[in-house]
Scaffold this motif. Sequence first.
Motif, PDB file in Angstrom:
ATOM      1  N   ASN A  89       0.808  -1.243  -0.088  1.00  0.00           N
ATOM      2  CA  ASN A  89      -0.231   0.019  -0.124  1.00  0.00           C
ATOM      3  C   ASN A  89       0.733   1.424   0.089  1.00  0.00           C
ATOM      4  O   ASN A  89       0.436   2.238  -0.749  1.00  0.00           O
ATOM      5  N   LEU A  90       2.057   1.323   0.825  1.00  0.00           N
ATOM      6  CA  LEU A  90       2.828   2.248   0.825  1.00  0.00           C
ATOM      7  C   LEU A  90       3.539   2.517  -0.666  1.00  0.00           C
ATOM      8  O   LEU A  90       3.703   3.637  -1.130  1.00  0.00           O
ATOM      9  N   ILE A  91       3.824   1.478  -1.539  1.00  0.00           N
ATOM     10  CA  ILE A  91       4.287   1.480  -2.732  1.00  0.00           C
ATOM     11  C   ILE A  91       3.292   2.227  -3.611  1.00  0.00           C
ATOM     12  O   ILE A  91       3.592   3.089  -4.378  1.00  0.00           O
ATOM     13  N   TYR A  92       1.973   1.803  -3.504  1.00  0.00           N
ATOM     14  CA  TYR A  92       0.844   2.372  -4.292  1.00  0.00           C
ATOM     15  C   TYR A  92       0.671   3.702  -3.671  1.00  0.00           C
ATOM     16  O   TYR A  92       0.683   4.723  -4.910  1.00  0.00           O
ATOM     17  N   TYR A  93       0.922   4.164  -2.695  1.00  0.00           N
ATOM     18  CA  TYR A  93       0.930   5.666  -2.252  1.00  0.00           C
ATOM     19  C   TYR A  93       1.931   6.307  -3.221  1.00  0.00           C
ATOM     20  O   TYR A  93       1.520   7.445  -3.763  1.00  0.00           O
TER      21      TYR A  93
END
Length: 365
Positions: A89-93
Amino acid sequence: MEAPLNPTISRTHLFFLIIKTQIGIGLLSLPSKIQESAKGDAWISVLVAGVVIQLLLLVYWQLLNKFPNQTLSEMTVRILGVYVGKALNLIYYVFFIVIAGYACTLYVKLVNTWMLALTPSWVLLLLIIGAGVYLAIENLRIISRFFILCSVLFALLLLISFLNFSNDMQFTNILPVGQAGSWQIFKGSENTFFSMLGFEVILYFSAHVQNNPKGLLRVISLANGFVTLFYTYFVFLCLIGFSPIALAQVNEPVLFIFKGLTYQLFDRLDLIFLTIWIIPMTVTIVSYLTLAGKSLTTNQISYRRMIGFSGGLIFLLASYLSALENFDIFSKWLEYGYLFMIVVIPFLLWIMSFLLKKNRKVKST
């Protein structure tokens, strides 16, 4: 008690959230890019890209059916576990921030070239990002209502485009149909695919649709069909409005095709078109700001703080990219990243969801 991040929205709201995110700056230069490979069959390349996106949407729909009323950030944690899921999810952010920063850079360069050549880039960035943050901090229902209100502009743009048929149109430019060959048509559809990106918002916004997932496939299919036909129309208009040589030399043919139109009541329709088009370009930033916020937060208070922080990051990134004379390499790597994030990962999550279901059955026995 903290307020929930978003109230429910209707399927109509979702439809406009999708099309307003997809239709942006990519359309303005698309005809010349496709024409390099597909020639007079460029309009067919757009239709092929629409079919490819529809196949990908079927995968999205299957994944959403397995996890109804859940966003992609919730699915990743459920399928991959807490640590791996939150890391993804952090990568998606970061990915959504980069996309928004890149889009802002393109918008500023376009406005500087066509309208405000002497205006500093940072001023335009503040206006665009500031307006985006101002709307993105609201809940999804308010955002979607604004998108519906902006949809009236599409009708206005279509009406303006009809004025081009008063010029001498060369329909022979698209004949014979199929002249470029299958391989060149598919090659042209690759450029179209990247110009029609934005449909990934389905993975986040559909969780808030009333009676989800009832009727979801029909809504996302209608949205994809509308965007595909909208792009096909403008590509077709440029193909018959420019000679093949001229189209290859023009960077934004959709704007140039209006430049020669002059009437007693108004002049420079290209600038009128661009002024209207700035609004759809800005709401695309709103969508990616919202995606960035929803990828890491679950309540309205932390979401608003995240939107403000994300706006600052986008401004810094866009300021850096605006200072570069050429960022073609960055664009190419971004395309590879886009394919991985919106095609490969959702497909892998869909496959892994079957394994998750089987493991649950084994444990229950």
